[in-house]
Structures are given as structure tokens and as C-alpha cells.
Design an enzyme around this catalytic site. Structure first.
Site: not given
Length: 276
Positions: A75, A114, A128
Site C-alpha cells: 500500500c 494502511h 486506494d
């Protein structure tokens, strides 16, 4: 002028990597296009952490690895890269942080490990491209309670305390992915979280091979030697890979990764099949 030229070269290479040849306007159509193509071309993977290597988040390193090197990342890498691309196009982007609750008990408070992007359009959107096997294939409008279609599963954002909860619809049930709020994150915040995810002995990224890629009509996911192919309008296929050679072949073919040609890497892949 020189820095602007470098910026354009970076964009050209990134667009070539994901297969984008559309307009370079800072608008919703561009955001949707990039968000669909990025996870299809650049997979989620944790090879560096598995091999005990550090993970750098500066743009030059990300560009060299994910864009020019044929690799993927997790991420922090994916969303840092996308964030810089969006800013270069003229978008206003704010880095946020999330607490992953996917597959965790409701009473287990997870850490902020995250990275999420807030794209400041009117209305704002969440971007995302780095959530593993359920990476978004469309940005989500920051509006609570509405079902939002993506190229894959329907998703929604709910209010949760002082923040928000992202959910995905799987097998006709809503599953929680992560919680986030709108507190902007500083580079040092990401450095701390990135160190934990990539280097802490307790991190699963140090112990397991994880790879994922969203393709048209399906998702590919690999956890150690367990390969899953989930077709959106068909059955889910699960395979157990029997050797390190098989794992390498699938990483190269299904996940489209350029892999290191070194004996230590193949030794690690072979070890993942030791319990088969």
C-alpha cells in the site's frame, strides 16, 4: 525547466506501464481511468520484505521499482506512487491512514498500517490502489451509505465514530476492509508504519509471500503456495503450487512480475512449498 522535463518523463513512463493514453486533465474521468488501469498492470506484492530487504518510499525508488523495474509493492508504495502522479497532473491529494480490520475480530483494534489517498475534488473521492487481494478498481466517492460500483465488487463507505468504514460486498454479504479518518499524515507517519510492515519480526509480510492482481473479470491472489483465481461471474478456482519453480512461473505469468534471477530468491520460493 529541467525538473518539469523530468516530471513529464516520469509521467510518460508511468502511463506506458499502465497502458494509459488518455487526456492528462485533473478531472474525475482521468482519476477513474488511472484507478482502473494501475492495479491491473502493477501487482500487489511483498517480495522485498520476504527477502529481508528494506522498502524505500522516495519517488525515485518507487519509480525505479514499480514503473521501470517491472515490480509491484504494497500500500505505501502503490499509493505514494499514484499520489505523486495525481499531483503532477494537477490534482490536490491528501495522504490518510487506515486501520485494517479485514479478517479480524470486531474487538481487536488494529494499528494504522494502511495508506489511503483523499483526492480533493468536488465532491472528494478516496483512492486506494494498494489493498492486496481486494484492491479497489475505482475511486470511491466520500459519501456515506451509498453503494458504489467498481470494475469488480460493489463497495460502500459508512460512518464509523469520528471517521469512516470501507466495506465490500462478497457473496451477498458486506465485509469490512478498513477504518480511516481525515487526519492528514506526514511523511514520518508513513515511514514509521512502513518500517513496521516491512521489517518488524511480527509482520506477516516478513513471513508469507503475498501477491495479488486485479484483471478484467477476475482477481488473482497468491499466499505462499496457494493460488486463487476468483472470476466475478463464475466459480473460484484454488490451486496448490507444488514447487518453487511453479511459484516463479505464476508470479511471472499471472502477476506479470519481473523477478530477481538469484539463487537465494529461488530458495525462498522453494521453502514456501515445504509443507505441501
Amino acid at each position: 525547466m529541467l525538473s518539469r522535463m523530468h516530471e513529464l518523463i516520469h509521467l510518460d513512463a508511468y502511463f506506458a506501464r499502465i497502458g494509459y493514453d488518455g487526456p492528462r486533465a485533473a478531472d474525475l474521468d482521468t482519476l477513474y481511468s488511472l484507478h482502473a488501469l494501475h492495479p491491473q498492470a502493477i501487482p500487489f506484492e511483498n517480495l522485498d520484505s520476504l527477502l529481508g530487504r528494506s522498502v524505500a518510499l522516495d519517488f525515485a525508488s518507487l519509480h525505479r521499482k514499480l514503473v521501470l523495474g517491472g515490480r509491484g509493492g504494497y500500500c505505501f508504495e502503490h499509493n505514494h506512487l499514484l499520489g505523486e502522479v495525481l499531483r503532477a497532473l494537477g490534482f490536490s491529494v491528501t495522504g490518510l491512514a487506515g486501520r485494517v480490520c479485514w479478517n479480524l475480530p470486531e474487538n481487536a483494534p488494529p494499528p494504522r498500517t494502511h495508506m489511503v489517498l483523499l483526492v480533493n475534488l468536488d465532491p472528494p473521492y478516496i483512492a486506494d490502489v494498494g489493498f492486496g487481494g481486494l484492491t479497489f478498481t475505482a475511486p470511491l466517492r466520500l459519501e456515506a451509505g451509498i453503494i458504489q460500483e467498481t470494475r469488480h465488487e460493489p463497495m460502500r463507505i459508512l460512518r464509523s465514530g469520528d471517521g469512516f468504514l470501507v466495506q465490500v460486498l462478497l457473496a451477498e454479504q458486506w465485509q469490512s476492509l478498513y477504518r480511516f479518518d481525515l487526519q492528514p499524515q506526514l511523511p514520518v507517519d508513513y515511514e514509521m508504519a512502513n518500517w513496521y510492515v516491512s521489517s518488524h519480526p511480527a509482520s506477516r509480510f516478513r513471513k508469507e509471500l503475498i501477491a495479488a492482481r486485479a484483471d478484467i473479470g477476475c482477481r488473482y491472489s497468491l499466499r505462499n503456495s496457494e493460488l486463487t483465481i476468483h472470476r466475478l461471474r463464475g466459480k473460484t478456482e484454488r490451486l496448490r503450487l507444488r514447487s518453487g519453480v511453479e511459484i516463479r512461473q505464476r508470479l511471472e505469468s499471472l502477476f506479470r512480475l519481473s523477478l530477481p534471477e538469484e539463487e537465494s530468491f529461488d530458495t525462498v520460493l522453494e521453502r514456501l512449498t515445504s509443507d505441501v
